[in-house]
Design a protein around this motif. Structure first.
Motif, PDB file in Angstrom:
ATOM      1  N   GLN A  77      30.162  50.066  46.505  1.00 10.37           N
ATOM      2  CA  GLN A  77      31.177  50.970  45.963  1.00 10.37           C
ATOM      3  C   GLN A  77      32.555  50.630  46.514  1.00 10.37           C
ATOM      4  O   GLN A  77      33.555  50.710  45.804  1.00 10.37           O
ATOM      5  CB  GLN A  77      30.821  52.423  46.300  1.00 10.37           C
ATOM      6  N   ILE A  78      32.614  50.245  47.782  1.00  6.85           N
ATOM      7  CA  ILE A  78      33.903  49.890  48.383  1.00  6.85           C
ATOM      8  C   ILE A  78      34.413  48.566  47.817  1.00  6.85           C
ATOM      9  O   ILE A  78      35.586  48.445  47.451  1.00  6.85           O
ATOM     10  CB  ILE A  78      33.781  49.823  49.923  1.00  6.85           C
ATOM     11  N   GLU A  79      33.527  47.575  47.713  1.00  2.00           N
ATOM     12  CA  GLU A  79      33.957  46.281  47.174  1.00  2.00           C
ATOM     13  C   GLU A  79      34.198  46.371  45.671  1.00  2.00           C
ATOM     14  O   GLU A  79      35.147  45.767  45.158  1.00  2.00           O
ATOM     15  CB  GLU A  79      32.909  45.212  47.469  1.00  2.00           C
ATOM     16  N   GLY A  80      33.362  47.124  44.976  1.00  2.03           N
ATOM     17  CA  GLY A  80      33.448  47.228  43.524  1.00  2.03           C
ATOM     18  C   GLY A  80      32.608  46.166  42.856  1.00  2.03           C
ATOM     19  O   GLY A  80      32.579  45.005  43.302  1.00  2.03           O
ATOM     20  N   VAL A  81      31.906  46.535  41.794  1.00  5.60           N
ATOM     21  CA  VAL A  81      31.034  45.598  41.092  1.00  5.60           C
ATOM     22  C   VAL A  81      31.833  44.412  40.551  1.00  5.60           C
ATOM     23  O   VAL A  81      31.424  43.248  40.695  1.00  5.60           O
ATOM     24  CB  VAL A  81      30.282  46.314  39.950  1.00  5.60           C
ATOM     25  N   THR A  82      32.981  44.677  39.963  1.00  4.40           N
ATOM     26  CA  THR A  82      33.781  43.593  39.373  1.00  4.40           C
ATOM     27  C   THR A  82      34.244  42.615  40.435  1.00  4.40           C
ATOM     28  O   THR A  82      34.167  41.393  40.253  1.00  4.40           O
ATOM     29  CB  THR A  82      34.992  44.182  38.623  1.00  4.40           C
ATOM     30  N   ARG A  83      34.721  43.137  41.574  1.00  6.75           N
ATOM     31  CA  ARG A  83      35.198  42.239  42.631  1.00  6.75           C
ATOM     32  C   ARG A  83      34.040  41.485  43.277  1.00  6.75           C
ATOM     33  O   ARG A  83      34.196  40.330  43.677  1.00  6.75           O
ATOM     34  CB  ARG A  83      35.980  43.032  43.679  1.00  6.75           C
ATOM     35  N   ARG A  84      32.881  42.130  43.373  1.00  6.71           N
ATOM     36  CA  ARG A  84      31.719  41.425  43.922  1.00  6.71           C
ATOM     37  C   ARG A  84      31.359  40.251  43.013  1.00  6.71           C
ATOM     38  O   ARG A  84      31.076  39.154  43.489  1.00  6.71           O
ATOM     39  CB  ARG A  84      30.541  42.382  44.076  1.00  6.71           C
ATOM     40  N   TYR A  85      31.371  40.503  41.718  1.00  3.55           N
ATOM     41  CA  TYR A  85      31.050  39.421  40.771  1.00  3.55           C
ATOM     42  C   TYR A  85      32.080  38.296  40.859  1.00  3.55           C
ATOM     43  O   TYR A  85      31.738  37.113  40.792  1.00  3.55           O
ATOM     44  CB  TYR A  85      30.979  39.986  39.361  1.00  3.55           C
ATOM     45  N   GLU A  86      33.351  38.645  41.043  1.00  5.55           N
ATOM     46  CA  GLU A  86      34.386  37.624  41.193  1.00  5.55           C
ATOM     47  C   GLU A  86      34.129  36.784  42.438  1.00  5.55           C
ATOM     48  O   GLU A  86      34.317  35.561  42.422  1.00  5.55           O
ATOM     49  CB  GLU A  86      35.772  38.272  41.268  1.00  5.55           C
ATOM     50  N   ARG A  87      33.695  37.429  43.517  1.00  4.45           N
ATOM     51  CA  ARG A  87      33.372  36.684  44.741  1.00  4.45           C
ATOM     52  C   ARG A  87      32.207  35.734  44.495  1.00  4.45           C
ATOM     53  O   ARG A  87      32.230  34.572  44.909  1.00  4.45           O
ATOM     54  CB  ARG A  87      33.053  37.664  45.878  1.00  4.45           C
ATOM     55  N   TYR A  88      31.190  36.235  43.814  1.00  2.54           N
ATOM     56  CA  TYR A  88      30.049  35.377  43.486  1.00  2.54           C
ATOM     57  C   TYR A  88      30.488  34.187  42.631  1.00  2.54           C
ATOM     58  O   TYR A  88      30.046  33.047  42.839  1.00  2.54           O
ATOM     59  CB  TYR A  88      28.992  36.178  42.716  1.00  2.54           C
ATOM     60  N   LYS A  89      31.340  34.455  41.637  1.00  2.16           N
ATOM     61  CA  LYS A  89      31.756  33.390  40.720  1.00  2.16           C
ATOM     62  C   LYS A  89      32.570  32.306  41.438  1.00  2.16           C
ATOM     63  O   LYS A  89      32.456  31.125  41.110  1.00  2.16           O
ATOM     64  CB  LYS A  89      32.552  33.978  39.546  1.00  2.16           C
ATOM     65  N   LYS A  90      33.368  32.718  42.417  1.00  4.78           N
ATOM     66  CA  LYS A  90      34.137  31.721  43.171  1.00  4.78           C
ATOM     67  C   LYS A  90      33.208  30.786  43.935  1.00  4.78           C
ATOM     68  O   LYS A  90      33.434  29.574  44.003  1.00  4.78           O
ATOM     69  CB  LYS A  90      35.113  32.422  44.120  1.00  4.78           C
ATOM     70  N   ALA A  91      32.147  31.354  44.509  1.00  3.16           N
ATOM     71  CA  ALA A  91      31.157  30.518  45.201  1.00  3.16           C
ATOM     72  C   ALA A  91      30.436  29.615  44.201  1.00  3.16           C
ATOM     73  O   ALA A  91      30.154  28.440  44.497  1.00  3.16           O
ATOM     74  CB  ALA A  91      30.158  31.400  45.949  1.00  3.16           C
ATOM     75  N   TRP A  92      30.137  30.151  43.016  1.00  7.52           N
ATOM     76  CA  TRP A  92      29.446  29.368  41.983  1.00  7.52           C
ATOM     77  C   TRP A  92      30.303  28.194  41.525  1.00  7.52           C
ATOM     78  O   TRP A  92      29.800  27.087  41.310  1.00  7.52           O
ATOM     79  CB  TRP A  92      29.091  30.268  40.802  1.00  7.52           C
TER      80      TRP A  92
END
Length: 625
Positions: A505-520
């Motif tokens: 909730q603090i990070e946010g689903v959208t920002r978490r996905y953005e973090r994942y995508k940067k690693a991808w």
């Protein structure tokens, strides 16, 4: 080193009037101490020796603090009802003769915020964070040197949106005098001048450095929604981070779950023993159920049913509990679609299997044609959102549209997409969704859950149960009445899940996905540079799990490569495709692009070690992109 702090506490807290009628906003309690007192204690711990509180509304409450804390001196703004924060700050000018920390009274924050500013060598520093999405943010525009250009609550006032104001700053005495001079000439036209406007006003003559801490945990409490967010998410997170637990050896899990977790999730399991039938634990499970629902749906119309078990238990619960005599159509385009067919076979369901490629997008025209010409009436359709076998992302929104057209209920296995790839169950016409605690939620393994549309779930109570432990309606109705699971829940795992929910909730689903995508992106560029290729085209990829074709060389062995990485603190996973020699790399969990950069370097070293030097070309007719 800064030894003085000024806290602005003159406001009336009108948006929290019921709670601030008899006590000022700084005296709101989230624990045993008011938030102003918690701030005072953190200031003293950071080495602050003098604390000046600019008061106004109900100033006597702050005056009483001076008997407990002799470091405090209060200065009352007698015009608090007709002025704003800058006048309260202006009012203390006769009591400040050195650099100071400037804070607002309605903040909760982790102590690293103060440590960061105290240690800053620059004279004037505005502490900023990543975006909190609190709906009352002050946005900052910053230049290439990290200097303040402008700030506003209205994004359209700024040329760029670079950070968010936290309400904690370090102000030099020179800058303070400039703010007072600016304010003195502005008060006649604008007595409601706030200190933020004064900072903008002096920013052209005095350099104001913006120090951005993306992961800083903090919030301002201005209204009821802020207060609720503070109680449920922000304050519990701050408490966990400040318990100073010993760090745990960090392994980078690049398998598709369980994922790498934060230390705060790990230590959330360290709680006093409690009987799971106690009301207190029921409230924990109720919070978990509600917040999981909120991530993808409106709790008014949907509900989350918890089970002790893996994600497969959640899928099995749906299939064994909600299907009647009519047919269920299962899309099989990977190992997890195949698993649903296996479950349907065990329960002797009336099922149809629609096979599709494991690495190419589903032909939706062909799917609709299959539905139209099916020999049996189809009541439900099952599909995996992100096929964990390959990373293929199925278009569940379009499949949901097709289901709506033919009055079919959609069941989605969202095991490796939930809490990363945004999902709206109502818009996507999803009736049932299965997921688990241990993938993108970044919790511990052991909790599977089903999110169901209530009106559809209620209809299933007339169906003859095929399952006892995993019977969905029974679990739902029992929890609705008692706030308990029917059978013993995994208590400590649920506490970890509660903490994991707080963190998403603090990070946010959208920002978490953005973090994942940067690693991808690091992963994909890296393997392509090394001459390897992945199965799923980028336009159909989830950017979460990648199936990579193994090197075609006699010296290669997945087991050897796995052991090589394992010794370096990385875990990778074998492939799960018949007829394709692949291995899988997931980029979920508490990892960053920097972790993936290290992985690529290690992969390059391993490939050199085994003598793999391929030409850069397409392999087996499968494009690198």
């Amino acid at each position: 080193m800064v030894k003085t702090a000024v806290i602005l506490a003159g406001g009336m807290g009108t948006r929290l009037r019921e709670k601030t009628e008899n006590l000022p906003k700084g005296f709101l309690k989230l624990d045993d101490k008011p938030i102003i007192e918690q701030s005072i204690l953190k200031l003293l711990e950071a080495g602050i020796e003098t604390i000046i509180i600019g008061t106004g509304h109900l100033s006597e409450a702050y005056e009483q603090l001076t008997t407990k804390y002799p470091q405090i001196h209060c200065v009352r703004n007698d015009k608090y009802s007709t002025t704003s924060s800058m006048y309260t700050l202006y009012n203390v000018r006769g009591h400040v003769s050195e650099d100071f920390l400037l804070l607002e009274s309605d903040l909760i924050y982790e102590k690293q915020a103060l440590d960061r500013l105290v240690q800053q060598k620059k004279p004037d520093v505005i502490l900023a964070s990543g975006f909190t999405n609190s709906n009352d943010e002050v946005f900052l525009e910053i230049d290439e040197n990290q200097h303040l250009v402008n700030m506003s609550k209205n994004k359209h006032d700024l040329k760029s949106i670079d950070a968010e104001l936290t309400g904690i700053s370090k102000i030099s005495h020179q800058a303070f005098l400039a703010m007072c001079n600016y304010a003195k000439t502005s008060f006649l036209e604008n007595p409601l001048l706030d200190y933020e406007s004064a900072l903008i006003g002096i920013s052209k003559q005095i350099t104001l450095y913006v120090d951005k801490l993306d992961q800083l945990i903090w919030c301002e409490i201005d209204n009821e929604s802020h207060l609720l967010r503070a109680k449920q998410f922000i304050y519990p997170m701050i408490k966990m981070k400040e318990k100073n637990f010993p760090s745990v050896k960090r392994n980078i899990l690049l398998n598709p779950g369980p994922a790498t977790t934060t230390d705060t999730v790990k230590f959330a399991q360290v709680v006093p023993d409690i009987c799971p039938r106690e009301e207190e634990f029921g409230e924990v499970m109720e919070m978990i159920s509600t917040e999981l629902t909120k991530l993808v749906a409106d709790p008014t119309n949907y509900t989350t049913v918890l089970f002790g078990g893996s994600g497969t238990a959640a899928v099995e619960s749906i299939l064994s509990s909600v299907i009647g005599d009519e047919a269920v159509l299962i899309i099989n385009n990977g190992s997890y679609g195949k698993r649903m067919c296996q479950i349907a076979e065990v329960y002797r369901l009336n099922y149809l299997e629609y096979k599709s490629s494991s690495h190419e997008a589903i032909d939706l025209i062909a799917l609709e044609d299959y539905i139209q010409n099916a020999s049996r009436k189809i009541s439900h359709l099952c599909v995996v959102h992100n096929e964990t076998t390959t990373g293929l992302l199925n278009d569940i929104e379009e499949i949901g549209r097709i289901c709506g057209k033919y009055n079919i209920l959609l069941i989605v296995d969202a095991m490796s997409s939930f809490a990363a790839i945004p999902i709206n169950m109502d818009q996507m016409n999803i009736s049932y969704l299965a997921a688990s605690s241990n993938k993108n939620l970044q919790g511990m393994a052991g909790v599977g859950f089903v999110i169901a549309r209530k009106r559809e779930l209620e209809k299933t109570k007339v169906l003859q149960p095929r399952n006892f432990y995993l019977h969905l309606y029974s679990q739902f109705s029992y929890f609705f009445k008692t706030k308990q699971m029917r059978f013993t829940p995994p208590v400590q795992t649920l506490y970890a899940l509660k903490q994991a929910i707080i963190e998403v909730q603090i990070e946010g689903v959208t920002r978490r996905y953005e973090r994942y995508k940067k690693a991808w992106e690091v992963l994909i560029k890296g393997i392509e540079r090394l001459g390897l290729t992945h199965l799923v085209r980028k336009e159909h990829h989830s950017c979460i799990i990648t199936s990579i074709i193994e090197p075609n060389i006699d010296s290669y062995s997945f087991e050897d490569m796995h052991n090589y990485f394992y010794c370096q603190g990385f875990t990778i996973y074998p492939g799960k495709l018949d007829g394709q020699n692949t291995f899988r790399v997931a980029n979920i969990g508490e990892i960053t692009r920097a972790d993936m950069e290290i992985f690529i370097k290690l992969l390059e070293q391993y490939l050199i070690k085994i003598g793999y030097c391929p030409e850069r070309k397409e392999m087996n007719g499968i494009s690198k992109t």
